[in-house]
Design a protein around this motif. Structure first.
Motif, PDB file in Angstrom:
ATOM      1  N   ASN A 152      21.921  36.029  22.184  1.00  0.00           N
ATOM      2  CA  ASN A 152      21.523  35.286  20.992  1.00  0.00           C
ATOM      3  C   ASN A 152      22.619  35.285  19.936  1.00  0.00           C
ATOM      4  O   ASN A 152      22.869  34.264  19.289  1.00  0.00           O
ATOM      5  N   ALA A 153      23.267  36.421  19.742  1.00  0.00           N
ATOM      6  CA  ALA A 153      24.354  36.483  18.760  1.00  0.00           C
ATOM      7  C   ALA A 153      25.474  35.520  19.144  1.00  0.00           C
ATOM      8  O   ALA A 153      26.027  34.812  18.280  1.00  0.00           O
ATOM      9  N   HIS A 154      25.789  35.460  20.419  1.00  0.00           N
ATOM     10  CA  HIS A 154      26.847  34.562  20.882  1.00  0.00           C
ATOM     11  C   HIS A 154      26.434  33.104  20.721  1.00  0.00           C
ATOM     12  O   HIS A 154      27.208  32.271  20.214  1.00  0.00           O
ATOM     13  N   ALA A 155      25.204  32.790  21.148  1.00  0.00           N
ATOM     14  CA  ALA A 155      24.755  31.397  21.112  1.00  0.00           C
ATOM     15  C   ALA A 155      24.646  30.863  19.697  1.00  0.00           C
ATOM     16  O   ALA A 155      24.897  29.676  19.449  1.00  0.00           O
ATOM     17  N   LEU A 156      24.274  31.734  18.752  1.00  0.00           N
ATOM     18  CA  LEU A 156      24.025  31.284  17.387  1.00  0.00           C
ATOM     19  C   LEU A 156      25.212  31.532  16.458  1.00  0.00           C
ATOM     20  O   LEU A 156      25.160  31.173  15.285  1.00  0.00           O
ATOM     21  N   GLY A 157      26.278  32.127  16.967  1.00  0.00           N
ATOM     22  CA  GLY A 157      27.494  32.261  16.166  1.00  0.00           C
ATOM     23  C   GLY A 157      27.516  33.434  15.212  1.00  0.00           C
ATOM     24  O   GLY A 157      28.225  33.382  14.196  1.00  0.00           O
TER      25      GLY A 157
END
Length: 280
Positions: A152-157
């Motif tokens: 989630n951290a990666h996908a949402l920046g």
């Protein structure tokens, strides 16, 4: 397509799983990558056998009580879409109150925050994106949960968020943080009013805690004695735990600044502040 949706809706209605028509559209829309309005405009279009069979399987799973969020693999939280699966608790609207409370605090510029027991990462990722210039650390003791949070951290920046394996906050240099948030397991294992689908499908490790649901909260408060005086802590708690948490917080050297209610009017968010050595 219309016949398929009607059939799915009838099966969901018979199972009392949820709003049957809406959920049927959600499940088929997930498979066809389109929204409800698009489906309604194309109800005469046939669906291929493979998609139809997959839809029927999802309807069966929903009929057995499996949460829609797990079937779709996502849940919206604070205006963003988070990936979820059975390794993590499904984000709840009540937890958005915790974010709102944290964002209203008088934090320093470029604050450093800690999210303990991050699960899907919904709190940590949201704060990392909403608090300008912030850096964050999010911990969880379960590798599967950390994998979901990392995705989630990666996908949402949320690139300024560090994810770390750990049991609560004991291994961290706590004086560096300007804010601590936590939505730890707070349900008593013998709670009689927990929804059957939650108990059956969501991870027990993210739900239950001993001592009437307060064991982990108490453990965290004991560790957070190492925070600098004045550091705020924002916790989500059970609807009937406010008095107990107030007492536990006082013994641990924290002052209860505010207790906020959720949409149902229950005490849900506790804002604490670490007191000075002379007050603790």
């Amino acid at each position: 397509m219309g016949e398929l949706l009607d059939r799915g809706g009838r099966r969901l209605l018979a199972s009392a799983a949820g709003p049957p028509a809406r959920e049927a559209y959600l499940l088929l829309g997930h498979l066809l990558r389109c929204d409800e309005a698009h489906l309604r405009a194309r109800e005469e279009v046939p669906v291929d056998p493979e998609t139809s069979a997959t839809f029927d399987a999802l309807v069966d799973r929903r009929g057995r009580g499996e949460p829609v969020a797990y079937l779709l693999g996502r849940r919206e939280f604070y205006g963003r879409e988070f990936q979820v699966d059975p390794r993590v608790l499904i984000p709840r609207p009540e937890s958005e109150h915790l974010v709102e409370a944290a964002l209203e605090l008088p934090l320093p510029p470029r604050p450093r925050f800690l999210d303990v027991g991050t699960g899907s990462g919904c709190l940590a990722v949201t704060l990392a994106l909403e608090l300008a210039g912030s850096t964050g650390v999010a911990t969880d003791r379960h590798p599967g949960a950390l994998a979901v949070a990392r995705a989630n951290a990666h996908a949402l920046g949320a690139h300024r968020l560090v994810l770390a394996a750990g049991d609560l906050a004991g291994s961290l240099r706590l004086p560096i943080f300007d804010l601590v948030v936590a939505n730890l397991p707070y349900v008593a294992p013998d709670a009689p009013d927990l929804e059957a689908d939650v108990r059956a499908f969501e991870p027990a490790a993210a739900l239950f805690a001993e001592e009437g649901g307060l064991a982990l909260v108490r453990g965290l408060l004991a560790q957070l004695r190492a925070l600098r005086p004045g550091t705020p802590v924002v916790l989500e708690i059970g609807y009937d735990q406010a008095d107990a948490v107030r007492s536990d917080a006082s013994r641990a050297g924290f002052e209860v600044v505010e207790i906020r209610r959720d949409y149902a009017g229950h005490s849900r968010i506790v804002i604490l502040e670490r007191m000075g050595a002379s007050s603790g």
